[in-house]
Design a protein around this motif. Structure first.
Motif, PDB file in Angstrom:
ATOM      1  N   SER A  86       0.833  -1.199   0.000  1.00  0.00           N
ATOM      2  CA  SER A  86       0.000   0.000   0.000  1.00  0.00           C
ATOM      3  C   SER A  86       0.865   1.245   0.000  1.00  0.00           C
ATOM      4  CB  SER A  86      -0.915   0.010   1.223  1.00  0.00           C
ATOM      5  OG  SER A  86      -1.655   1.210   1.286  1.00  0.00           O
ATOM      6  N   TYR A  87       0.315   2.337  -0.510  1.00  0.00           N
ATOM      7  CA  TYR A  87       1.005   3.620  -0.515  1.00  0.00           C
ATOM      8  C   TYR A  87       0.518   4.533   0.606  1.00  0.00           C
ATOM      9  CZ  TYR A  87       2.836   2.303  -5.070  1.00  0.00           C
ATOM     10  OH  TYR A  87       3.488   1.650  -6.097  1.00  0.00           O
ATOM     11  N   THR A  88      -0.394   4.030   1.418  1.00  0.00           N
ATOM     12  CA  THR A  88      -0.924   4.874   2.488  1.00  0.00           C
ATOM     13  C   THR A  88      -1.081   4.078   3.777  1.00  0.00           C
ATOM     14  OG1 THR A  88      -2.853   6.139   3.237  1.00  0.00           O
ATOM     15  CG2 THR A  88      -3.262   4.409   1.626  1.00  0.00           C
ATOM     16  N   LYS A  89      -0.774   4.732   4.879  1.00  0.00           N
ATOM     17  CA  LYS A  89      -0.917   4.102   6.181  1.00  0.00           C
ATOM     18  C   LYS A  89      -2.388   3.930   6.560  1.00  0.00           C
ATOM     19  CE  LYS A  89       1.283   4.347  10.763  1.00  0.00           C
ATOM     20  NZ  LYS A  89       2.385   3.413  10.497  1.00  0.00           N
ATOM     21  N   ALA A  90      -3.268   4.642   5.878  1.00  0.00           N
ATOM     22  CA  ALA A  90      -4.693   4.531   6.172  1.00  0.00           C
ATOM     23  C   ALA A  90      -5.191   3.103   5.992  1.00  0.00           C
ATOM     24  CB  ALA A  90      -5.486   5.476   5.274  1.00  0.00           C
ATOM     25  N   ASP A  91      -4.523   2.328   5.135  1.00  0.00           N
ATOM     26  CA  ASP A  91      -4.932   0.945   4.890  1.00  0.00           C
ATOM     27  C   ASP A  91      -4.488  -0.007   5.998  1.00  0.00           C
ATOM     28  OD1 ASP A  91      -6.038   1.739   2.496  1.00  0.00           O
ATOM     29  OD2 ASP A  91      -4.258   1.216   1.310  1.00  0.00           O
ATOM     30  N   HIS A  92      -3.651   0.484   6.916  1.00  0.00           N
ATOM     31  CA  HIS A  92      -3.048  -0.427   7.892  1.00  0.00           C
ATOM     32  C   HIS A  92      -3.247   0.010   9.337  1.00  0.00           C
ATOM     33  CE1 HIS A  92      -1.067  -2.473   4.550  1.00  0.00           C
ATOM     34  NE2 HIS A  92      -0.749  -1.282   4.089  1.00  0.00           N
ATOM     35  N   LEU A  93      -4.065   1.009   9.571  1.00  0.00           N
ATOM     36  CA  LEU A  93      -4.327   1.426  10.943  1.00  0.00           C
ATOM     37  C   LEU A  93      -5.196   0.378  11.623  1.00  0.00           C
ATOM     38  CD1 LEU A  93      -5.050   5.216  10.375  1.00  0.00           C
ATOM     39  CD2 LEU A  93      -2.929   4.158  11.161  1.00  0.00           C
ATOM     40  N   PRO A  94      -4.848  -0.053  12.838  1.00  0.00           N
ATOM     41  CA  PRO A  94      -5.605  -1.122  13.503  1.00  0.00           C
ATOM     42  C   PRO A  94      -7.000  -0.668  13.909  1.00  0.00           C
ATOM     43  CG  PRO A  94      -3.977  -0.179  14.992  1.00  0.00           C
ATOM     44  CD  PRO A  94      -3.703   0.413  13.648  1.00  0.00           C
ATOM     45  N   THR A  95      -7.936  -1.590  13.822  1.00  0.00           N
ATOM     46  CA  THR A  95      -9.310  -1.316  14.218  1.00  0.00           C
ATOM     47  C   THR A  95      -9.657  -1.993  15.544  1.00  0.00           C
ATOM     48  OG1 THR A  95     -10.076  -3.200  12.905  1.00  0.00           O
ATOM     49  CG2 THR A  95     -10.076  -1.029  11.846  1.00  0.00           C
ATOM     50  N   GLU A  96      -8.772  -2.848  16.025  1.00  0.00           N
ATOM     51  CA  GLU A  96      -8.955  -3.482  17.326  1.00  0.00           C
ATOM     52  C   GLU A  96      -7.591  -3.806  17.909  1.00  0.00           C
ATOM     53  OE1 GLU A  96      -9.621  -8.070  15.765  1.00  0.00           O
ATOM     54  OE2 GLU A  96     -11.339  -6.858  16.357  1.00  0.00           O
ATOM     55  N   ALA A  97      -7.527  -3.958  19.215  1.00  0.00           N
ATOM     56  CA  ALA A  97      -6.268  -4.254  19.881  1.00  0.00           C
ATOM     57  C   ALA A  97      -5.727  -5.608  19.429  1.00  0.00           C
ATOM     58  CB  ALA A  97      -6.458  -4.245  21.399  1.00  0.00           C
ATOM     59  N   GLY A  98      -4.423  -5.689  19.267  1.00  0.00           N
ATOM     60  CA  GLY A  98      -3.795  -6.926  18.825  1.00  0.00           C
ATOM     61  C   GLY A  98      -3.580  -7.910  19.950  1.00  0.00           C
TER      62      GLY A  98
END
Length: 415
Positions: free
Chosen positions: A254-266
């Motif tokens: 991906s070219y953007t971090k928006a695609d990889h921001l977490p939506t739940e705790a790991g």
């Protein structure tokens, strides 16, 4: 999480070089280190005992618990404090907050300034644990530990992003706090994975690490990857360019971090490190101090030269506490232009920070205003400094000077 259009542009990753001169996280797996790793893996018990003993000796701790990851080691450290709430900078890796949550504690996020560091004392510290992660390479122990302890806080020193050089561990021999280490891919040690908790607390139990013994599944994959990365880094330019093109077509690119921001705790992986992770950490630790010395020298030379730049300034960081040289730009938008100009010269750069209080899993834990972090995160860029072929200090400085000039010219053209 929804972002406005201006913020979305700040979420673009730094462009990668089409024909890399260097790498952000260069592999250290030389032929000699591979042989040493293989020999150590053949005697896993001996490697484990030797690695733990060496870390204990230089850190001045009675115990070393080897874990599946630095995140798992941090969870143990938080459990050891017994604190119900843990104060930490919002400028952090989600893994730090995940470890706190896994320990059954509540994170308390505080603001950060790139000069003063985290605003730990903006909240009540009495009875709380405080995790020092040296954000932006700042030495948070030297700046904040004494005050934290005076106010009743209990320090946990997370050196996951620091150099695992033995001289770094020796700095904290007299510090009565647990120390967390990480040997994961991309860390300064350059290992294959795993972590460690160094402590003198008597009640820290290896049983907390979890059952199952050595992990076996897929343990050779990181080793193969490290060997291939080392070969590619020394290959001719046409090979490096072809590999880069191939990586840009892999799933998940991906070219953007928006695609990889977490939506739940790991989740935090329990268990012990695999024999190959232990073996690689033991082998790489032998030369870690030499590599750290070279990186520190590059850091100081680049930081000195960067003082003449007009679009950004280097953070006054400790060379041992960050994997790269951190630059802070005067305004949003300049970071991407600068990174693109560096990439055109084959020089890699990155940015690691997106404040945790802006992420859905952690936003509820913010304590007060986060104006400093909100202003800072779109303006930070990391430039590689780890020793590797081709990426000399002179080349790096020349590329930064050219990038600085390019940004000024592009901005002047828009005026």
């Amino acid at each position: 999480m929804i972002h406005d259009q201006a913020e979305m542009s700040d979420l673009w990753y730094a462009p990668v070089p089409r024909r890399p001169v260097g790498y952000l996280h260069p592999s250290r797996m030389t032929a000699g280190r591979f042989a040493a790793t293989a020999c150590a893996a053949a005697r896993p018990g001996h490697a484990r005992t030797g690695l733990a003993a060496r870390l204990r000796e230089h850190a001045g701790r009675n115990r070393c618990v080897l874990t599946a990851s630095g995140r798992a080691a941090l969870e143990l450290a938080v459990r050891q404090t017994g604190a119900a709430e843990v104060v930490m900078s919002t400028f952090n890796c989600p893994a730090v907050a995940d470890a706190v949550l896994a320990a059954g504690a509540r994170p308390v996020l505080v603001d950060l300034d790139h000069v003063e560091g985290p605003a730990f004392t903006s909240v009540d510290l009495d009875g709380r644990a405080v995790v020092l992660t040296n954000a932006l390479g700042l030495d948070e122990w030297r700046a904040h530990a004494e005050r934290i302890e005076a106010l009743g806080g209990r320090v946990v020193l997370d050196l996951a992003q620091a150099s695992v050089a033995l001289r770094v561990l020796r700095r904290f021999r007299d510090a009565a706090c647990p120390i967390v280490l990480s040997f994961g891919e991309g860390k300064q040690l350059g290992g294959l994975g795993g972590g460690a908790l160094l402590t003198s607390a008597q009640h820290t139990s290896a049983s907390l690490v979890g059952a199952g013994g050595l992990r076996r599944g897929g343990e050779m994959a990181p080793l193969r990857r490290a060997v291939v990365e080392r070969i590619v880094a020394h290959a001719p330019g046409v090979v490096r360019a072809a590999v880069q093109r191939g990586q840009s077509r892999t799933p998940g690119w991906s070219y953007t971090k928006a695609d990889h921001l977490p939506t739940e705790a790991g989740q935090v992986t329990q268990g012990e490190p695999s024999r190959w992770e232990v073996a690689s950490a033991a082998a790489l630790l032998r030369t870690a101090s030499t590599v750290a010395d070279e990186a520190a020298l590059t850091h100081e030379r680049v930081r000195s030269a960067a003082a003449e730049l007009t679009t950004c300034q280097p953070v006054a960081a400790d060379p041992d506490f960050g994997p790269g040289v951190e630059l802070v730009f005067r305004r949003p938008g300049q970071r991407f232009l600068f990174a693109r100009a560096l990439a055109e010269r084959g020089v890699p750069s990155t940015w690691n920070y997106y404040p945790l209080h802006r992420l859905a899993p952690y936003g509820a834990f913010a304590a007060g205003s986060m104006a400093g972090a909100d202003s800072l995160w779109p303006r930070v860029l990391t430039v590689a400094k780890q020793p590797q072929p081709r990426l000399t200090t002179q080349l790096l400085v020349e590329a930064m000077v050219a990038a600085d000039r390019s940004v000024r010219e592009q901005e002047a053209g828009r005026d």
